[in-house]
Scaffold this active site. Structure first.
Site, short mmCIF file in Angstrom:
data_model
loop_
_atom_site.label_atom_id
_atom_site.label_comp_id
_atom_site.label_asym_id
_atom_site.label_seq_id
_atom_site.Cartn_x
_atom_site.Cartn_y
_atom_site.Cartn_z
N SER A 38 1.37 186.24 -48.65
CA SER A 38 -0.10 185.79 -48.49
C SER A 38 -0.83 186.43 -47.69
O SER A 38 -0.68 187.56 -46.83
CB SER A 38 0.07 184.37 -48.29
N TYR A 39 -2.37 186.07 -47.51
CA TYR A 39 -3.17 186.91 -46.85
C TYR A 39 -2.90 186.80 -45.42
O TYR A 39 -2.46 185.97 -44.78
CB TYR A 39 -4.52 186.13 -46.87
#
Length: 819
Positions: free
Chosen positions: A297-298
């Site tokens: 994820s980010y």
């Protein structure tokens, strides 16, 4: 039919998002800048069938012009920029570029949309597309304020102190003596620890060490230590009056080592540095690559708490078949996940988690090592705590108290998947109870010394920066990298940061002039104001002007007080006149100038008290004692190595361009002198086959392995190896307008037909030269540069470097030479 323009932050992201939204049916073409592709497909938007165009930016401001062209005639825009404050800022840069050319909306129709997402997965991308919002103007303004403050403050201080000190001292070994509102307090933490180490005075102390037998145990003294040897000896004498150690109490407590909180950026950077040996800047580059490839994820988030709707089980299931942790994952799925610890929700992105399974073969090297840690950390957050039994036995020997303790593992919990955090195996504690007696084997007084603290590690520094509000999760790695690149600190074994002499003197100098320049307090206060702008609670202009006013006063005071810092510099570095070794003669006083190799390399004339810049990252030597016809300075030769480029230059002209069409930093290979034998006009052959602005210039010093090199890019053309002489003729090729070349070979090594030793012709067009030319160090950027097609311009451009177009068929042949 209406058109929707969608803009991502990177070309790879644009491609991934377009594939997901088009379900793999998009067509792709190169964008107008040749770097970022445009992906097109048909789809539905606001209940209508529309044409979608997905592209990306390549940076800030200056690289956005092409988007305006792609946006011409578009009706809507969806911004898929990174979902942080910097991403919001880029949103408005994009809008500034495209709104003037978009189709005008009717009746206040909404045309600008913002997609919020945290990972490149089908679920996340489709969820973002179904919940489009608007870009956040306040967050963008907070970034504008930070950028303007850092730029204006940093440039003012950096320019002043760089020019002041580099003009006085020759061995600073730094090309730029930079100041930064975040960078300088970051350096301050490192120097503060260095000062504590240097000022530390070790103290001698004494401890009593007692050993008992059956089973053998070493006991810890309850008084811990004393700083007076005679007092210590007194207690030893008291203890030695008894040969028995009596058990006073036995306590057993079940304890737990807590599973980790969800992973945020700062913790990832800390662990990567301390456990994986990866620097913060490198770690973020790897993490961003894993993110754009859809593996995690980010990676920029301050949040370490999972939202209630976070799919913990689904994320865990993806890891069930990896042999490294499949057993632990399947056990959790079977027995049930443990509720994660409650962390802090910063309101930005979810914690960093794996988004799909991967193998070591897929990612390799540091990519796999970081991914493996992220996966193990996630599994640990939904595992049980590690539980162990701590046993403590208290003894009395005569009137003195002693104890020993040990840990026995009950349940490993999360340490099964993070074994480096597990409870170490210890020898089992003896089974005993109050009143039992052990035989005393030895009692002795042991002398020891207090130790200084160690240098800060990167992990320690990251912790301090986070604690004092210096930088953001995105900028912390940049600031740490900067102080290393500027030669203010060196990274030692164990990722420890040891300040250099220059870094120490700078920080001490700031303390002498204005301590607030290096202390974290003022930057921390500014960061709080910037956060208020982002929240809409502070006025952008007021915060900007107030902060600039403060630093303007500080700059003036620093300017007036520079002598205080200069005293420290003078004690640590050598004057520029006393540095370096004689190399070439000055054209003004005709004395030898000294070549200073320390960064930035330069020449200094002690007679004239003048310093002249030189090209960096190469070697400098005298060029045949030849002189510039304009100013009588002896020429020097810059070279990047035997296989690289080299060119002569005049030290005076390099810093003081003699002609209007020249700029600072140009050597003889770019000089437009009409008759000098070293100039572009005399040695230029043709326009570079790779870049638009460069000219291929003969290197007259390269024989017998002759070459010509572009005076702008890294293209080199090797030709006429073992030739005795190569000269550029005054005549030009009638076909391509390149200057002709006259070549003279030795009789025994001549590759010319019929044993000839001399030939003149065009490097590109003459069939005799065709097999004697080889292109090096070029990357073919344009599709047209392939065998059988493509157009280029030729001519070396006498005087001002102007070049006319070559016939297309001739350029096809030229391109074929280098493919």
């Amino acid at each position: 039919m209406k058109t929707v323009l969608m803009v991502a932050e990177k070309p790879s992201l644009a491609q991934s998002i377009a594939k997901i939204l088009s379900k793999g049916s998009c067509s792709s073409r190169k964008g107008l800048n040749g770097a970022c592709s445009v992906h097109e497909y048909m789809g539905t938007f606001s209940g209508q069938s529309m044409r979608f165009k997905m592209t990306s930016v390549c940076g800030h401001v200056m690289s956005l012009d092409f988007i305006g062209v792609e946006a011409k005639g578009c009706d809507y825009v969806v911004l898929w920029l990174d979902c942080d404050k910097e991403g919001e800022n880029i949103c408005f840069e994009v809008l500034d570029a495209i709104e003037p050319v978009m189709t005008r909306p009717y009746g206040g129709e909404k045309t600008v949309y913002r997609a919020k997402f945290s990972s490149i997965t089908d679920t996340d991308i489709w969820a973002a597309m179904s919940k489009l919002g608007e870009p956040n103007r306040n967050e963008a303004l907070s970034v504008d304020a930070r950028q303007e403050l850092d730029l204006r403050i940093g440039c003012a201080f950096t320019r002043f102190q760089t020019k002041y000190f580099q003009g006085k001292y020759g061995n600073l070994d730094s090309s730029l003596i930079s100041f930064g509102p975040c960078q300088t307090p970051t350096l301050g933490f490192c120097v503060e620890r260095h000062d504590k180490i240097q000022s530390f005075k070790p103290e001698t102390y004494w401890v009593i060490q007692a050993k008992v037998s059956e089973p053998p145990l070493t006991l810890d003294w309850d008084r811990v230590r004393v700083f007076d040897r005679e007092v210590g000896q007194m207690f030893v004498n008291i203890t030695k009056t008894s040969k028995e150690a009596k058990v006073e109490s036995v306590s057993k407590k079940e304890k737990a080592k807590q599973r980790p909180l969800a992973l945020n950026t700062v913790e990832m950077l800390r662990v990567a540095s301390s456990s994986l040996g990866m620097g913060p800047q490198h770690t973020m580059q790897i993490a961003e690559r894993l993110y754009t490839q859809g593996y995690i994820s980010y990676p920029r988030t301050e949040t370490n708490h999972y939202h209630d709707n976070f799919d913990l089980k689904g994320t865990l299931k993806q890891q069930a078949n990896n042999p490294f942790w499949a057993q632990e994952v399947k056990a959790l799925l079977s027995e049930g996940l443990n509720r994660p610890r409650k962390g802090a929700d910063a309101g930005d992105h979810p914690p960093i988690t794996p988004m799909r399974a991967a193998s070591e073969g897929e990612l390799g090297g540091d990519g796999w090592r970081l991914y493996e840690y992220i996966v193990r950390h996630f599994i640990a957050t939904v595992s049980q705590d590690c539980k162990y039994l701590q046993t403590t036995i208290s003894f009395s020997i005569a009137s003195e108290g002693f104890s020993c303790s040990g840990k026995t593992l009950i349940s490993p919990g999360f340490t099964e998947v993070m074994p480096w955090l597990g409870i170490p195996v210890e020898e089992a504690m003896p089974v005993c109870e109050r009143g039992d007696v052990f035989s005393v084997e030895e009692v002795k007084l042991v002398e020891r010394q207090t130790c200084p603290p160690d240098y800060l590690t990167e992990a320690d520094l990251i912790t301090l920066m986070e604690k004092h509000g210096i930088g953001t999760d995105a900028s912390i790695p940049v600031h740490i990298n900067n102080i290393s690149q500027r030669n203010y600190v060196t990274v030692e074994s164990g990722r420890k940061l040891k300040p250099t002499n220059l870094g120490i003197v700078l920080v001490h100098g700031y303390y002498k002039t204005d301590a607030e320049l290096v202390l974290p307090t003022i930057r921390s206060a500014v960061e709080k104001q910037l956060n208020l702008i982002a929240q809409g609670k502070a006025n952008y202009q007021q915060v900007l002007q107030h902060t600039l006013d403060i630093f303007k006063r500080k700059f003036h005071y620093f300017f007036d007080s520079i002598a205080s810092m200069d005293e420290l510099m003078e004690a640590s570095f050598s004057p520029i006149a006393a540095t370096g070794k004689p190399l070439s003669r000055c054209g003004k006083c005709h004395r030898f100038m000294k070549y200073i190799q320390a960064k930035p390399s330069r020449l200094h004339c002690a007679g004239c008290d003048e310093t002249y810049s030189l090209p960096q990252n190469g070697a400098i030597k005298l060029y045949k004692e030849l002189r510039c016809p304009l100013d009588e300075f002896e020429l020097v030769l810059w070279t990047s190595g035997s296989r690289g480029k080299s060119y002569p230059l005049c030290p005076y002209c390099f810093s003081n361009p003699p002609f209007r069409d020249m700029k600072k930093g140009m050597g003889c290979n770019e000089c437009t002198h009409p008759s000098c034998q070293h100039s572009l006009n005399s040695l230029g052959i043709a326009q570079c086959v790779e870049c638009e602005a460069g000219v291929l210039v003969l290197d007259p010093n390269s024989g017998p392995k002759w070459k010509m090199a572009c005076n702008k890019c890294n293209v080199m053309v090797h030709f006429f190896e073992q030739a005795h002489r190569v000269q550029v003729a005054l005549e030009s090729c009638e076909t391509c307008e390149a200057s002709l070349v006259a070549v003279d070979f030795n009789k025994t090594r001549s590759p010319l037909p019929d044993g000839e030793t001399q030939h003149s012709g065009c490097v590109f067009c003459d069939p005799v030269f065709q097999d004697l030319v080889e292109l090096k160090h070029a990357t073919m950027r344009h599709p047209s540069m392939t065998r059988g097609g493509g157009a280029r311009r030729g001519g070396r451009g006498r005087g001002r470097g102007r070049r006319e177009k070559k016939p297309k068929d001739k350029m096809a042949a030229l391109a074929a030479y280098f493919v």
